[in-house]
Design a protein around this motif. Structure first.
Motif, PDB file in Angstrom:
ATOM      1  N   GLU A  15       0.839  -1.198   0.000  1.00  0.00           N
ATOM      2  CA  GLU A  15       0.000   0.000   0.000  1.00  0.00           C
ATOM      3  C   GLU A  15       0.873   1.247   0.000  1.00  0.00           C
ATOM      4  OE1 GLU A  15      -2.973  -0.230   3.120  1.00  0.00           O
ATOM      5  OE2 GLU A  15      -3.852  -1.904   1.968  1.00  0.00           O
ATOM      6  N   PHE A  16       0.438   2.214  -0.790  1.00  0.00           N
ATOM      7  CA  PHE A  16       1.187   3.478  -0.867  1.00  0.00           C
ATOM      8  C   PHE A  16       0.104   4.546  -0.785  1.00  0.00           C
ATOM      9  CE2 PHE A  16       3.686   6.499  -3.735  1.00  0.00           C
ATOM     10  CZ  PHE A  16       4.548   6.888  -2.730  1.00  0.00           C
ATOM     11  N   ASP A  17      -0.111   5.059   0.425  1.00  0.00           N
ATOM     12  CA  ASP A  17      -1.302   5.878   0.649  1.00  0.00           C
ATOM     13  C   ASP A  17      -1.116   7.320   0.170  1.00  0.00           C
ATOM     14  OD1 ASP A  17       0.293   7.068   2.545  1.00  0.00           O
ATOM     15  OD2 ASP A  17      -0.777   6.226   4.271  1.00  0.00           O
ATOM     16  N   GLY A  20       1.818   9.172   1.492  1.00  0.00           N
ATOM     17  CA  GLY A  20       3.064   8.749   0.850  1.00  0.00           C
ATOM     18  C   GLY A  20       3.205   9.382  -0.533  1.00  0.00           C
ATOM     19  N   VAL A  21       2.121   9.409  -1.272  1.00  0.00           N
ATOM     20  CA  VAL A  21       2.141   9.995  -2.616  1.00  0.00           C
ATOM     21  C   VAL A  21       2.534  11.472  -2.528  1.00  0.00           C
ATOM     22  CG1 VAL A  21       0.652  10.680  -4.553  1.00  0.00           C
ATOM     23  CG2 VAL A  21       0.467   8.367  -3.610  1.00  0.00           C
ATOM     24  N   THR A 279      11.578   8.823   0.286  1.00  0.00           N
ATOM     25  CA  THR A 279      10.103   8.763   0.249  1.00  0.00           C
ATOM     26  C   THR A 279       9.557   7.511  -0.437  1.00  0.00           C
ATOM     27  OG1 THR A 279      10.035   9.995  -1.831  1.00  0.00           O
ATOM     28  CG2 THR A 279       9.908  11.293   0.191  1.00  0.00           C
ATOM     29  N   PRO A 281       8.436   3.746  -1.102  1.00  0.00           N
ATOM     30  CA  PRO A 281       8.102   2.604  -0.250  1.00  0.00           C
ATOM     31  C   PRO A 281       9.159   1.517  -0.419  1.00  0.00           C
ATOM     32  CG  PRO A 281       6.665   2.677  -2.190  1.00  0.00           C
ATOM     33  CD  PRO A 281       7.493   3.923  -2.223  1.00  0.00           C
ATOM     34  N   ARG A 304      10.566  -0.241  -8.810  1.00  0.00           N
ATOM     35  CA  ARG A 304       9.243  -0.390  -8.192  1.00  0.00           C
ATOM     36  C   ARG A 304       8.121  -0.150  -9.197  1.00  0.00           C
ATOM     37  NH1 ARG A 304      13.008   0.488  -4.917  1.00  0.00           N
ATOM     38  NH2 ARG A 304      12.909   0.129  -2.678  1.00  0.00           N
ATOM     39  N   ARG A 408       0.580  -0.198  -6.741  1.00  0.00           N
ATOM     40  CA  ARG A 408       1.640   0.641  -6.178  1.00  0.00           C
ATOM     41  C   ARG A 408       2.455   1.273  -7.300  1.00  0.00           C
ATOM     42  NH1 ARG A 408       6.931  -1.325  -2.774  1.00  0.00           N
ATOM     43  NH2 ARG A 408       7.423  -2.093  -4.868  1.00  0.00           N
ATOM     44  N   ARG A 411       0.540   4.165  -8.775  1.00  0.00           N
ATOM     45  CA  ARG A 411       0.498   5.324  -7.871  1.00  0.00           C
ATOM     46  C   ARG A 411       1.863   6.026  -7.828  1.00  0.00           C
ATOM     47  NH1 ARG A 411      -3.903   5.859  -4.690  1.00  0.00           N
ATOM     48  NH2 ARG A 411      -2.795   6.677  -2.873  1.00  0.00           N
ATOM     49  N   LEU A 412       2.924   5.249  -7.933  1.00  0.00           N
ATOM     50  CA  LEU A 412       4.255   5.864  -8.019  1.00  0.00           C
ATOM     51  C   LEU A 412       4.401   6.623  -9.335  1.00  0.00           C
ATOM     52  CD1 LEU A 412       6.348   2.953  -6.502  1.00  0.00           C
ATOM     53  CD2 LEU A 412       6.396   5.314  -5.677  1.00  0.00           C
TER      54      LEU A 412
END
Ligand code: BGC
Length: 529
Positions: A15-17, A20-21, A279, A281, A304, A408, A411-412
């Motif tokens: 999870e990358f909330d 984090g984003v 930063t 994950p 990633r 993930r 989102r990255l």
């Protein structure tokens, strides 16, 4: 713990909330700025010497080649001068042993041979005429020489439009003697050894080619902001204000470039964003993947996000589960039947136990299979991965983890896109003033291109246009949706900004883009003469 719960536990590690984003976006913007000031930074921010995007009236016959990661492509491109083009191309897989060849000569002579074969097949007249003139000693006509745009999709310290030194290999390539050398000169030497009528006119990163191709074709008057690749590797190139590229302006050894547009395309090399993991994950699987890679500690963002790595992350997660005797993954008791022929079995030699054994396309299969019992996932595990008679529960567990890894990654990807969109200032532009780059009026997107934007109620001049290419954006079912979801979670962008972002899939755009840059490069030479 039941298998489903175990799978959820592993998925949760990816999870990358929103928090984090947002932290990563700030770090990305900081690194963008730092990279424009000096050399040796995490984001390389390489000035490309490309100072304008095409206007669609370009004409002529050009060549381009593309050394990207998995394949080598040779193209000839006829630009019709009305925003359309025709393209002829050939593609070969790069033999694995050449990616780690002892000398760069082995790789580059292979590339030159592909160019020769392409000319013989598709431009026989051109090729034979040139050969005849060479043999008879007649003068070679300049117009017979093909200008070639060389798409070389690795980090290169560019010092001119057709000159650049390889900084490091990525995506599993490792040929140490090429590092520090001018890759255009390496290719030209092998082309000349075969006496081909080809001049390497421009050195182009695939992201820059994608940006150019997209801008040539994209609907509307607004110049494309960003060319992005989410394929074997990942990277982006964007249009930057020239006065912000401080390290180029300060550099006395910089090659010539046109200053009149006030802009330059910058190749971010975002694969190496946040190598120091401020930063990003970081799971135990990421750590293991990196430690066993050919380039530990670098391309940490790429490791990633991109296709070369996602399958391997999944493999490491599955192997970790298998090693735990308490986890019932791929065990008989799960097969859901008493039929002895359906005993779950991981056959000896299964790619599951081999580094890089799982292909990222498997993640796409997992995401698309919503059938009861996950027939496709089970079939693929059987056929491609030598794991037979897998239960529906097993398939569901694999799907859960694979989905989390891809989500993930998307989102990255949104982090990089968001940082560049925010930094460009285009979000603040009032309606009607969004364009910073002059653009043609008539456009005609080629068949086969797909595009999407936020919804249709966005005025054309408010669109922030992005060209994208690569297997993940093209084939992973929800990749763009996940990107968009994350974009909306970034306050500077929000719902309104996300709608303005239009992402156009410019398939194989880099072939056309490199030809366009070869043309522009030629024009700079002609103009100077
Ligand atoms: C390379 C970039 C390239 C990207 C996408 C990365 O590994 O460093 O130069 O643009 O892959 O192909």
């Amino acid at each position: 713990m039941a298998l489903a719960e175990q799978a959820k536990r592993v998925a949760a590690e990816f999870e990358f909330d929103a928090d984090g984003v947002n932290k990563a976006v700030k770090e990305f913007m900081r690194e963008m700025d730092e990279g424009l000031q000096r050399e040796g930074t995490e984001l390389s921010q390489i000035p490309t010497y490309v100072t304008a995007v095409p206007n669609g009236t370009e004409k002529g016959l050009y060549m381009s080649v593309d050394l990207g990661g998995t394949n080598f492509r040779v193209c000839s491109v006829r630009l019709h001068g009305n925003t359309t083009f025709s393209l002829t191309q050939s593609k070969v897989a790069i033999p694995r042993e050449l990616m780690v060849a002892k000398t760069s000569k082995e790789l580059f002579s292979f590339l030159a041979k592909q160019i020769e074969a392409f000319l013989k097949t598709h431009h026989e007249d051109h090729y034979a005429g040139h050969l005849r003139r060479r043999q008879t000693g007649d003068a070679i006509k300049e117009e017979e020489i093909f200008s070639l745009g060389f798409t070389f999709s690795f980090p290169v310290n560019q010092v001119g439009i057709n000159k650049g030194m390889l900084m490091r290999w990525t995506k599993g390539f490792d040929i140490p003697d090429a590092v520090g050398k001018d890759v255009c000169a390496l290719l030209q030497a092998e082309i000349d050894a075969l006496h081909l009528p080809v001049r390497v006119a421009a050195l182009v990163n695939d992201t820059v080619g994608t940006l150019m191709a997209r801008s040539y074709q994209s609907p509307g008057k607004t110049g494309t902001l960003l060319g992005a690749i989410f394929g074997t590797g990942t990277n982006g190139a964007y249009v930057e204000k020239l006065n912000k590229v401080a390290k180029l302006i300060k550099n006395k050894d910089a090659g010539a470039y046109d200053k009149s547009t006030g802009e330059m395309v910058v190749n971010t090399e975002w694969g190496s964003f946040d190598n120091s993991l401020r930063t990003l994950p970081n799971t135990s699987y990421d750590i293991e993947l990196d430690a066993k890679s050919v380039n530990p500690g670098i391309q940490m963002f790429e490791k990633r996000v991109s296709g070369m790595f996602l399958g391997e992350i999944l493999r490491l997660a599955l192997v970790t589960l298998l090693e735990d005797p308490n986890v019932p993954l791929f065990r008989d008791e799960n097969s859901g039947t008493n039929d002895i022929h359906s005993t779950t079995q991981i056959h000896e030699g299964s790619p599951l136990f081999r580094q890089w054994g799982i292909d990222t396309s498997f993640l796409s299969i997992c995401a698309s299979d919503n059938s009861p019992g996950y027939k496709q996932i089970r079939q693929t595990l059987d056929r491609d991965y030598m794991i037979s008679a897998v239960s529906a529960e097993d398939a569901e567990a694999v799907k859960e983890i694979a989905g989390a890894i891809a989500k993930r990654a998307a989102r990255l990807s949104a982090v990089a896109i968001a940082a560049i969109v925010i930094d460009s200032g285009r979000l603040e532009k009032t309606p009607g003033a969004a364009a910073t780059t002059e653009k043609k009026a008539d456009v005609n997107p080629p068949r086969g291109d797909v595009e999407s934007s936020g919804r249709g109620d966005v005025a054309e001049e408010d669109v922030i246009d992005i060209g994208a290419d690569g297997s993940l954006v093209e084939f992973y079912p929800n990749f763009e949706d996940y990107i968009r979801e994350a974009l909306r979670e970034i306050p500077e962008i929000g719902e309104a900004g996300e709608k303005r972002v239009r992402i156009g899939i410019a398939k194989d755009g880099s072939g056309v883009g490199a030809a366009l840059i070869a043309l522009v490069a030629g024009r700079v030479v002609d103009d100077a003469a």
